[in-house]
Motif scaffolding. Sequence first.
Motif, mmCIF file in Angstrom:
data_model
loop_
_atom_site.group_PDB
_atom_site.id
_atom_site.type_symbol
_atom_site.label_atom_id
_atom_site.label_comp_id
_atom_site.label_asym_id
_atom_site.label_seq_id
_atom_site.Cartn_x
_atom_site.Cartn_y
_atom_site.Cartn_z
ATOM 1 N N GLU A 9 4.538 -2.588 -4.610
ATOM 2 C CA GLU A 9 5.935 -2.137 -3.915
ATOM 3 C C GLU A 9 6.257 -0.649 -3.731
ATOM 4 N N ILE A 10 6.783 -0.083 -2.517
ATOM 5 C CA ILE A 10 6.722 1.031 -2.493
ATOM 6 C C ILE A 10 7.975 1.767 -2.707
ATOM 7 N N ASP A 11 7.892 3.252 -3.929
ATOM 8 C CA ASP A 11 9.306 3.616 -4.663
ATOM 9 C C ASP A 11 9.370 4.525 -2.637
ATOM 10 N N PRO A 12 11.128 4.508 -3.119
ATOM 11 C CA PRO A 12 11.539 4.579 -2.417
ATOM 12 C C PRO A 12 11.768 6.075 -1.255
ATOM 13 N N SER A 13 10.955 7.002 -2.615
ATOM 14 C CA SER A 13 10.401 8.257 -1.977
ATOM 15 C C SER A 13 9.341 8.574 -1.424
ATOM 16 N N ALA A 14 8.522 6.908 -1.750
ATOM 17 C CA ALA A 14 7.211 7.345 -0.814
ATOM 18 C C ALA A 14 7.190 6.857 0.117
ATOM 19 N N TRP A 15 8.179 6.469 1.007
ATOM 20 C CA TRP A 15 8.093 6.162 2.061
ATOM 21 C C TRP A 15 8.091 6.863 3.398
ATOM 22 N N SER A 16 9.143 8.095 2.921
ATOM 23 C CA SER A 16 8.327 9.119 3.338
ATOM 24 C C SER A 16 7.538 9.981 3.526
ATOM 25 N N GLN A 17 6.542 9.838 2.779
ATOM 26 C CA GLN A 17 5.786 10.667 2.125
ATOM 27 C C GLN A 17 4.561 9.633 2.846
ATOM 28 N N ARG A 50 -0.824 4.081 -15.337
ATOM 29 C CA ARG A 50 -0.453 4.869 -13.206
ATOM 30 C C ARG A 50 -2.292 5.105 -13.324
ATOM 31 N N PHE A 51 -2.458 5.110 -11.953
ATOM 32 C CA PHE A 51 -3.608 5.553 -11.608
ATOM 33 C C PHE A 51 -3.604 6.193 -9.973
ATOM 34 N N PRO A 52 -4.939 7.077 -10.362
ATOM 35 C CA PRO A 52 -4.604 7.515 -8.652
ATOM 36 C C PRO A 52 -5.761 6.757 -7.727
ATOM 37 N N LEU A 53 -5.644 6.889 -5.955
ATOM 38 C CA LEU A 53 -6.327 6.008 -5.942
ATOM 39 C C LEU A 53 -6.554 7.142 -4.268
ATOM 40 N N VAL A 54 -7.755 7.667 -4.551
ATOM 41 C CA VAL A 54 -7.806 8.497 -2.883
ATOM 42 C C VAL A 54 -8.730 8.096 -1.599
ATOM 43 N N VAL A 55 -8.133 7.877 -0.908
ATOM 44 C CA VAL A 55 -8.372 7.997 0.187
ATOM 45 C C VAL A 55 -8.071 8.429 1.977
ATOM 46 N N ASP A 56 -9.119 9.214 2.114
ATOM 47 C CA ASP A 56 -9.690 10.913 3.385
ATOM 48 C C ASP A 56 -9.345 11.113 2.065
ATOM 49 N N VAL A 59 -4.502 11.421 -1.749
ATOM 50 C CA VAL A 59 -4.428 10.800 -3.448
ATOM 51 C C VAL A 59 -2.933 9.912 -3.440
ATOM 52 N N ALA A 60 -3.120 8.808 -3.493
ATOM 53 C CA ALA A 60 -1.693 8.060 -3.524
ATOM 54 C C ALA A 60 -1.584 7.108 -4.951
ATOM 55 N N HIS A 61 -0.547 7.767 -5.384
ATOM 56 C CA HIS A 61 -0.883 7.695 -7.718
ATOM 57 C C HIS A 61 0.278 6.238 -7.339
ATOM 58 N N ARG A 69 4.106 -7.224 -12.677
ATOM 59 C CA ARG A 69 3.702 -8.419 -12.101
ATOM 60 C C ARG A 69 3.752 -7.393 -10.927
ATOM 61 N N ARG A 70 3.426 -6.060 -10.142
ATOM 62 C CA ARG A 70 3.527 -5.387 -9.318
ATOM 63 C C ARG A 70 2.458 -4.014 -9.827
ATOM 64 N N VAL A 71 2.131 -3.639 -8.019
ATOM 65 C CA VAL A 71 1.681 -2.276 -8.213
ATOM 66 C C VAL A 71 2.369 -1.748 -7.313
ATOM 67 N N LEU A 72 3.099 -0.419 -8.419
ATOM 68 C CA LEU A 72 3.695 0.225 -7.331
ATOM 69 C C LEU A 72 3.494 1.269 -6.921
ATOM 70 N N LEU A 73 3.508 1.929 -5.240
ATOM 71 C CA LEU A 73 3.466 3.137 -5.166
ATOM 72 C C LEU A 73 4.408 4.171 -5.789
#
Length: 83
Positions: A9-17, A50-56, A59-61, A69-73
Motif C-alpha cells: 500500500e502507498i500512503d497518499p503523501s508518497a504518491w506525489s513523491q 520501519r525500514f529504508p529501501l535504496v533504489v538508484d 530512498v523509500a521508507h 499484513r501489509r507493506v506501507l510505503l
Amino acid sequence: MNPTAYTVEIDPSAWSQLALLRGDTYRRVREALSNVASAVTPAEMSSQARFPLVVDDTVAHYDVDHLRRRVLLREVVPSTQQL
C-alpha cells in the motif's frame, strides 16, 4: 502469487513523491516493495517495523504492518549519501 504475501500500500503523501521519479526508478521501487511483501513472514512479528529501501539515488521508507499484513510505503526521498 503467494497466498501468504503481504499487500503493498502507498500512503497518499508518497504518491506525489513517486510521481517525481523517473519511470525506471519508479518501476524498480515498486518491484522492490513487491519483493519485500512476498518475502515477509509473520515470524518476524513485532507489530510494526520501519525500514529504508535504496533504489538508484532514491530512498523509500516503508513500514511492515504484520497485523494488517501489509507493506506501507511512507515516503520517497532523494538519497543524500555520496559513496
